[in-house]
Scaffold this motif. Structure first.
Motif, PDB file in Angstrom:
ATOM      1  N   HIS A  70      37.922  -1.170  -2.481  1.00 37.02           N
ATOM      2  CA  HIS A  70      37.085  -0.707  -1.371  1.00 37.02           C
ATOM      3  C   HIS A  70      36.069   0.282  -1.942  1.00 37.02           C
ATOM      4  CE1 HIS A  70      38.977  -2.471   2.142  1.00 37.02           C
ATOM      5  NE2 HIS A  70      40.171  -2.143   1.674  1.00 37.02           N
ATOM      6  N   LEU A  71      34.839  -0.169  -2.119  1.00 42.33           N
ATOM      7  CA  LEU A  71      33.790   0.704  -2.643  1.00 42.33           C
ATOM      8  C   LEU A  71      33.085   1.385  -1.491  1.00 42.33           C
ATOM      9  CD1 LEU A  71      32.347   1.627  -5.251  1.00 42.33           C
ATOM     10  CD2 LEU A  71      30.669  -0.181  -4.840  1.00 42.33           C
ATOM     11  N   VAL A  72      33.083   2.715  -1.511  1.00 39.39           N
ATOM     12  CA  VAL A  72      32.439   3.482  -0.437  1.00 39.39           C
ATOM     13  C   VAL A  72      31.372   4.404  -1.025  1.00 39.39           C
ATOM     14  CG1 VAL A  72      34.304   3.410   1.246  1.00 39.39           C
ATOM     15  CG2 VAL A  72      34.369   5.126  -0.541  1.00 39.39           C
ATOM     16  N   ARG A  73      30.321   4.576  -0.267  1.00 39.96           N
ATOM     17  CA  ARG A  73      29.208   5.411  -0.708  1.00 39.96           C
ATOM     18  C   ARG A  73      29.520   6.883  -0.441  1.00 39.96           C
ATOM     19  NH1 ARG A  73      22.867   4.845   1.236  1.00 39.96           N
ATOM     20  NH2 ARG A  73      22.217   6.951   0.659  1.00 39.96           N
ATOM     21  N   ASN A  97      23.985   7.104   8.890  1.00 40.29           N
ATOM     22  CA  ASN A  97      24.613   8.325   8.376  1.00 40.29           C
ATOM     23  C   ASN A  97      25.637   8.012   7.283  1.00 40.29           C
ATOM     24  OD1 ASN A  97      23.229   9.981  10.279  1.00 40.29           O
ATOM     25  ND2 ASN A  97      24.749   9.429  11.837  1.00 40.29           N
ATOM     26  N   ILE A  98      25.749   8.931   6.310  1.00 37.13           N
ATOM     27  CA  ILE A  98      26.734   8.773   5.234  1.00 37.13           C
ATOM     28  C   ILE A  98      28.081   9.282   5.734  1.00 37.13           C
ATOM     29  CG2 ILE A  98      27.299   9.262   2.835  1.00 37.13           C
ATOM     30  CD1 ILE A  98      24.689   7.700   3.279  1.00 37.13           C
ATOM     31  N   ASP A  99      29.031   8.365   5.902  1.00 33.37           N
ATOM     32  CA  ASP A  99      30.365   8.718   6.388  1.00 33.37           C
ATOM     33  C   ASP A  99      31.362   7.746   5.759  1.00 33.37           C
ATOM     34  OD1 ASP A  99      32.695   9.295   7.719  1.00 33.37           O
ATOM     35  OD2 ASP A  99      31.798   9.384   9.714  1.00 33.37           O
ATOM     36  N   PRO A 100      31.824   8.040   4.525  1.00 36.35           N
ATOM     37  CA  PRO A 100      32.697   7.099   3.817  1.00 36.35           C
ATOM     38  C   PRO A 100      34.005   6.785   4.538  1.00 36.35           C
ATOM     39  CG  PRO A 100      32.546   9.204   2.654  1.00 36.35           C
ATOM     40  CD  PRO A 100      31.503   9.221   3.705  1.00 36.35           C
ATOM     41  N   LEU A 137      38.067  11.909   1.686  1.00 33.98           N
ATOM     42  CA  LEU A 137      38.698  10.591   1.570  1.00 33.98           C
ATOM     43  C   LEU A 137      40.140  10.713   1.082  1.00 33.98           C
ATOM     44  CD1 LEU A 137      35.945   8.266   0.062  1.00 33.98           C
ATOM     45  CD2 LEU A 137      37.289   7.789   2.110  1.00 33.98           C
ATOM     46  N   LYS A 138      40.356  11.551   0.065  1.00 31.83           N
ATOM     47  CA  LYS A 138      41.706  11.733  -0.474  1.00 31.83           C
ATOM     48  C   LYS A 138      42.624  12.388   0.549  1.00 31.83           C
ATOM     49  CE  LYS A 138      40.320  11.896  -5.329  1.00 31.83           C
ATOM     50  NZ  LYS A 138      40.205  12.728  -6.561  1.00 31.83           N
ATOM     51  N   LEU A 181      30.527  -1.953   2.701  1.00 32.80           N
ATOM     52  CA  LEU A 181      29.360  -2.178   3.542  1.00 32.80           C
ATOM     53  C   LEU A 181      28.128  -2.445   2.667  1.00 32.80           C
ATOM     54  CD1 LEU A 181      29.833   0.591   6.272  1.00 32.80           C
ATOM     55  CD2 LEU A 181      30.414  -1.836   6.413  1.00 32.80           C
ATOM     56  N   PRO A 182      27.077  -2.995   3.244  1.00 36.15           N
ATOM     57  CA  PRO A 182      25.862  -3.228   2.449  1.00 36.15           C
ATOM     58  C   PRO A 182      25.313  -1.931   1.850  1.00 36.15           C
ATOM     59  CG  PRO A 182      25.741  -4.402   4.544  1.00 36.15           C
ATOM     60  CD  PRO A 182      26.949  -3.527   4.616  1.00 36.15           C
ATOM     61  N   ASN A 183      24.730  -2.055   0.665  1.00 38.98           N
ATOM     62  CA  ASN A 183      24.034  -0.946  -0.001  1.00 38.98           C
ATOM     63  C   ASN A 183      24.934   0.222  -0.403  1.00 38.98           C
ATOM     64  OD1 ASN A 183      21.770  -2.453   0.362  1.00 38.98           O
ATOM     65  ND2 ASN A 183      20.745  -1.046   1.762  1.00 38.98           N
ATOM     66  N   VAL A 184      26.170  -0.064  -0.780  1.00 44.47           N
ATOM     67  CA  VAL A 184      27.033   1.018  -1.287  1.00 44.47           C
ATOM     68  C   VAL A 184      27.109   0.993  -2.811  1.00 44.47           C
ATOM     69  CG1 VAL A 184      28.424   1.149   0.807  1.00 44.47           C
ATOM     70  CG2 VAL A 184      29.169  -0.345  -1.061  1.00 44.47           C
ATOM     71  N   GLY A 185      26.490  -0.031  -3.437  1.00 43.48           N
ATOM     72  CA  GLY A 185      26.460  -0.108  -4.890  1.00 43.48           C
ATOM     73  C   GLY A 185      27.349  -1.177  -5.479  1.00 43.48           C
TER      74      GLY A 185
END
Length: 357
Positions: A103-106, A119-122, A218-219, A10-14
């Motif tokens: 898949h890069l997730v914040r 909200n932060i919800d990877p 996540l794991k 998603l946008p802005n995850v780095g």
């Protein structure tokens, strides 16, 4: 030679920060607003290999050529991307071209960096991307099955695609198609959901060593997947350091491997890849192939004529090449073997192909 890896999220995850760090570049614009990356940025990175360096020294080669990994920084997707929301359609097409997906997730909190979903919800972020990819694949198969396309396909091909569409709509799971011909068809269609992927959790500096509650969840949610924990900001800082300063910096923060090292190792495992070498006075080169590739097919990676006119392969392990100081001395000590076309190339083999000319 190597593999191509698309960084999505998603946008802005780095993504752009990580891309810049991995490729030691500042090509990808990094900013605090959605769709900062308008076109996919592409960077080709040499894969470090101390064995290649040593072979180059022993053979006194004029040139040394590393295997490489290509990173593609693909713009942030959003919910509805498969229907053209955000910049979706254009960028889903770029994902089709890669071998594996990152898949890069914040997985960090910050009031200074906005999140597209507030909200932060990877887990939800990852599910959003996977859903959009699945919907894009459904759309792709439906287009293939349109009436004007059916005329170009056999009844057997139509039946297979209808089965694929049914599975995509029900579970999205196509991994149990074991038939090689069917797998080839799925790749030719350009389905994204069949591509292997790595989940990369972007954390803040204090959590890079042990992860945090986000990475733990996540794991637990995706236990069968490859997971990497990185801090894109730290990777960016490492890039700015001189080579001799990097080891000290990493030791001070308790980091054993860079994000690039982790992605290379995990990518090779995920794609079932291995490395063989060619080495001589002109050139020492690393070549990437699938594990259990036979000698004749491995020669085709160098040139199709090699595969077509293959006679035999003379091979010596890297360890013996190094121990005896080259192929000739290894041969004198009985360590150089003559192998036929069905020989399965091993990781670290130094190969000399004999072909009809």
């Amino acid at each position: 030679m190597g593999f191509k890896c698309g960084i999505v999220g998603l946008p802005n995850v780095g993504k752009s920060t990580l891309f810049n760090a991995l490729t030691s570049s500042k090509n990808a614009q990094a900013a605090n607003f959605p769709f900062c990356t308008i076109d996919p940025n592409i960077g080709i990175v040499d894969i470090p290999d101390v064995r290649l360096d040593r072979l180059h020294q022993i053979s006194k080669s004029k040139n040394k050529i590393n295997a490489n990994i290509t990173f593609v920084d693909i713009a942030g997707l959003v919910k509805g991307a498969s229907k053209g929301e955000g910049l979706g359609n254009k960028f889903l097409s770029h994902i089709r071209e890669v071998d594996a997906i990152v898949h890069l997730v914040r997985c960090f909190d910050s009031e200074n960096i906005q999140h597209v979903n507030k909200n932060i919800d990877p887990i939800n972020d990852l599910e959003t991307i996977k859903t959009e990819i699945l919907l894009a694949d459904i759309n792709q198969v439906e287009k293939k099955l349109q009436k004007n396309m059916k005329k170009k396909m056999t009844s057997k091909e139509i039946e297979f695609l209808e089965e694929v569409l049914n599975r995509l709509n029900k579970s999205g799971d196509l991994n149990d198609f074991s038939d090689n011909e069917k797998q080839k068809t799925l790749r030719e269609i350009g389905l994204i959901s069949i591509k292997p992927y790595i989940i990369v959790s972007n954390v803040d500096e204090r959590d890079v060593k042990n992860g945090n509650n986000y990475t733990k969840k996540l794991k637990e949610k995706f236990p069968g997947q490859k997971h990497i924990v990185i801090c894109a900001d730290i990777e960016d800082q490492i890039t700015d350091l001189k080579t001799d300063e990097r080891a000290d910096y990493m030791q001070n923060i308790g980091l054993q491997k860079t994000g690039l090292d982790q992605l290379i190792i995990t990518g090779y495992e995920l794609l079932n890849l291995t490395t063989f070498f060619t080495s001589g006075p002109e050139e020492t080169k690393a070549w990437t192939i699938k594990k259990n590739t036979n000698a004749q097919d491995a020669s085709g990676v160098i040139h199709s004529d090699f595969q077509k006119n293959f006679i035999r392969a003379e091979t010596v392990s890297f360890e013996d090449f190094e121990k005896y100081g080259g192929a000739e001395k290894a041969k004198e000590n009985g360590k150089l073997r003559v192998e036929g076309k069905d020989y399965l190339v091993r990781d670290g083999d130094v190969l000399f192909f004999r072909v009809n000319v």
